[in-house]
Design a protein around this motif. Structure first.
Motif, short mmCIF file in Angstrom:
data_model
loop_
_atom_site.label_atom_id
_atom_site.label_comp_id
_atom_site.label_asym_id
_atom_site.label_seq_id
_atom_site.Cartn_x
_atom_site.Cartn_y
_atom_site.Cartn_z
N GLU A 207 0.79 -1.17 0.06
CA GLU A 207 0.11 0.03 -0.06
C GLU A 207 0.86 1.23 0.10
N PRO A 395 3.37 7.88 -0.14
CA PRO A 395 1.99 7.51 0.55
C PRO A 395 1.99 6.49 1.45
N ARG A 398 -3.90 3.61 3.37
CA ARG A 398 -5.11 4.58 2.96
C ARG A 398 -6.19 4.39 4.38
N GLN A 399 -6.14 3.26 4.94
CA GLN A 399 -7.05 3.24 6.18
C GLN A 399 -6.14 3.52 7.32
N SER A 429 1.36 10.93 3.21
CA SER A 429 -0.20 10.84 3.33
C SER A 429 -0.68 9.45 4.28
N TYR A 430 -1.50 9.67 4.84
CA TYR A 430 -2.16 8.51 5.70
C TYR A 430 -3.60 8.76 5.92
N ALA A 431 -4.29 7.60 5.88
CA ALA A 431 -5.82 7.56 6.16
C ALA A 431 -6.79 8.91 5.62
N GLY A 432 -6.36 9.29 4.49
CA GLY A 432 -6.99 10.50 3.44
C GLY A 432 -6.56 11.61 4.15
#
Length: 467
Positions: A207, A395, A398-399, A429-432
């Protein structure tokens, strides 16, 4: 005598590059929603780092002819690498930033394995983990993946999804295979989720590197390679400004409140550009604002941008190591209009994606690992004159994830500023959400918080720019 393993040449290059005022250390700051259980954290670190990756229990020793080697530390104690610090709640963000800045200038103990975690207690909102790891162990992308392997999905649904991915991956021996309908279960038994925790956590590495900056197709044809090498050799030094000059021992750090990633994506949709293009345009505009306040020439400067060269569909090897190159991205500081600046950043990024520059610089670093330290430093210093900052954009998951049972709220990290470059800008970037972090030499950028504020002002300006 303990068995020894010769250090790979590129890893040795980063070891030899270190100087008292320019430490070759990767630093990460992770902040949590609440207190972290220290004993549980120790257990996770032992199982998922120390027992999985030999470098976390090995020290560096000189071998024949002085070449550095890895050797199992005869008296390794995890407690010497995982300590606690305390800050008063009244310290706030500024106190945390000051603490991190202080540790940015403290070298790792060379007689021990070259890493240290500090669990910082007392901060408002929750504990903070400060991780410091030497670049000779691995590159930033690899170490970010390794650190994220400590985490677990934050809720049962995410855990079940991670488990499904793991089951399918084991059956197909692929990190990218999709689970079949028969394997889509609402929730796996608790014991199975526990047993698969380490493997599912490891897969968050895929991810993390799904969209690494500049991880496009890298051309390697000889003619283009020769042209790129020639370009590197004749690249002039960056213009004189406060960003460049002698470094000192004092380092500083600052980072932003998390920014909604959807804001960045919306700007890209409106003005035309990727998330990377928008973020790097905001960095460029922030530099322009910062230089203007210091009456410095508003000329283009180069950013050293790390490029991942490791296969993206396989786990990080147990031996870790460095597998990356760098490119010189010229940031269009001279452009005052945000939309034009975005178009120019996008154009220059697209050109670099098709350049063999990263492969060439990787080869140069590997070659330098075989040379005497003094010669290596001289070559790296010459290369360093051609850039004013190091910029990374990685990145993350994402969750939401948790570490030792406590939810991770956000993180930022910095790679070393090699070649006596005194400024590092990190985008994670992490979790939006995305966080911008700035690390600097105090004699070059004495107020990194001003750059963070300028970045946020530039993002606001991009949002209001008409398409």
């Amino acid at each position: 005598m303990a068995s020894r393993e010769r250090m790979a040449s590129m890893d040795a290059a980063w070891l030899q590059m270190e100087e008292p005022a320019n430490l070759m250390m990767i630093t990460a700051v992770l902040w949590f929603d609440g207190a972290v259980d220290l004993e549980r954290l120790r257990a996770v670190v032992r199982e998922r780092l120390v027992e999985r990756y030999p470098r976390f229990r090995q020290r560096v020793v000189p071998g024949p002819l002085g070449a550095p080697h890895w050797e199992d530390a005869p008296d390794f104690h995890l407690e010497e690498h995982l300590s606690t610090l305390r800050v008063p709640a009244s310290a706030g963000r500024a106190g945390l930033e000051a603490l991190v800045g202080d540790w940015l200038g403290v070298p790792l103990e060379r007689s021990r394995p070259l890493w240290h975690f500090h669990l910082v207690r007392g901060a408002q909102g929750g504990d903070v983990l400060l991780a410091r790891l030497h670049h000779c162990m691995a590159d930033g992308i690899a170490l970010a993946r390794v650190l994220l392997s400590l985490t677990d999905p934050v809720d049962a649904a995410a855990e079940a999804a991670a488990l499904e991915t793991d089951v399918e991956a084991r059956s197909e021996d692929s990190d990218t295979a999709a689970p079949s309908e028969a394997e889509r279960r609402p929730q796996a038994p608790g014991w199975m989720r526990l047993a698969q925790g380490a493997r599912s956590a490891l897969r968050k590495g895929a991810e993390l590197v799904r969209e690494p900056i500049l991880a496009g197709d890298l051309m390697r044809e000889g003619a283009k390679g020769a042209a790129a090498l020639g370009k590197l050799l004749v690249l002039p030094p960056d213009p004189r400004s406060g960003l460049r000059g002698p470094l000192g021992p004092r380092k500083l750090a600052a980072w932003s409140e998390p920014i909604a990633l959807e804001r960045v994506k919306a700007v890209g949709r409106t003005l035309g550009g990727t998330v990377n293009d928008v973020l790097l345009t905001a960095v460029t505009g922030a530099l322009r604002r910062y230089l203007a306040t210091r009456d410095a020439p508003l000329e283009d400067v180069h950013a050293l941008v790390p490029v991942n060269l490791r296969p993206l569909d396989v786990p990080v090897p147990r031996e870790l190591g460095n597998r990356f190159g760098v490119v010189f991205l010229r940031l269009p500081v001279h452009l005052a209009e945000p939309r034009r600046r975005l178009r120019e950043v996008a154009k220059r990024m697209e050109h670099l994606k098709r350049s063999p520059e990263a492969v060439l610089t990787s080869g140069i670093l590997e070659m330098l690992g075989h040379t005497p330290a003094a010669l290596e430093r001289a070559v790296v210093d010459v290369m360093g004159t051609k850039a004013s900052l190091v910029a990374t954009n990685v990145p993350g998951p994402r969750q939401p994830v948790s570490l030792a049972g406590t939810r991770l709220e956000g993180l930022t990290f910095w790679v070393p500023q090699a070649g006596h470059v005194g400024l590092g800008v990190s985008l994670f970037s992490y979790a939006g959400q995305v966080t911008v972090g700035v690390a600097s030499d105090a004699s070059r950028v004495p107020d990194p918080g001003a750059l963070v504020s300028a970045f946020q002002e530039e993002l606001d300006a991009l949002e209001t720019a008409a398409p």
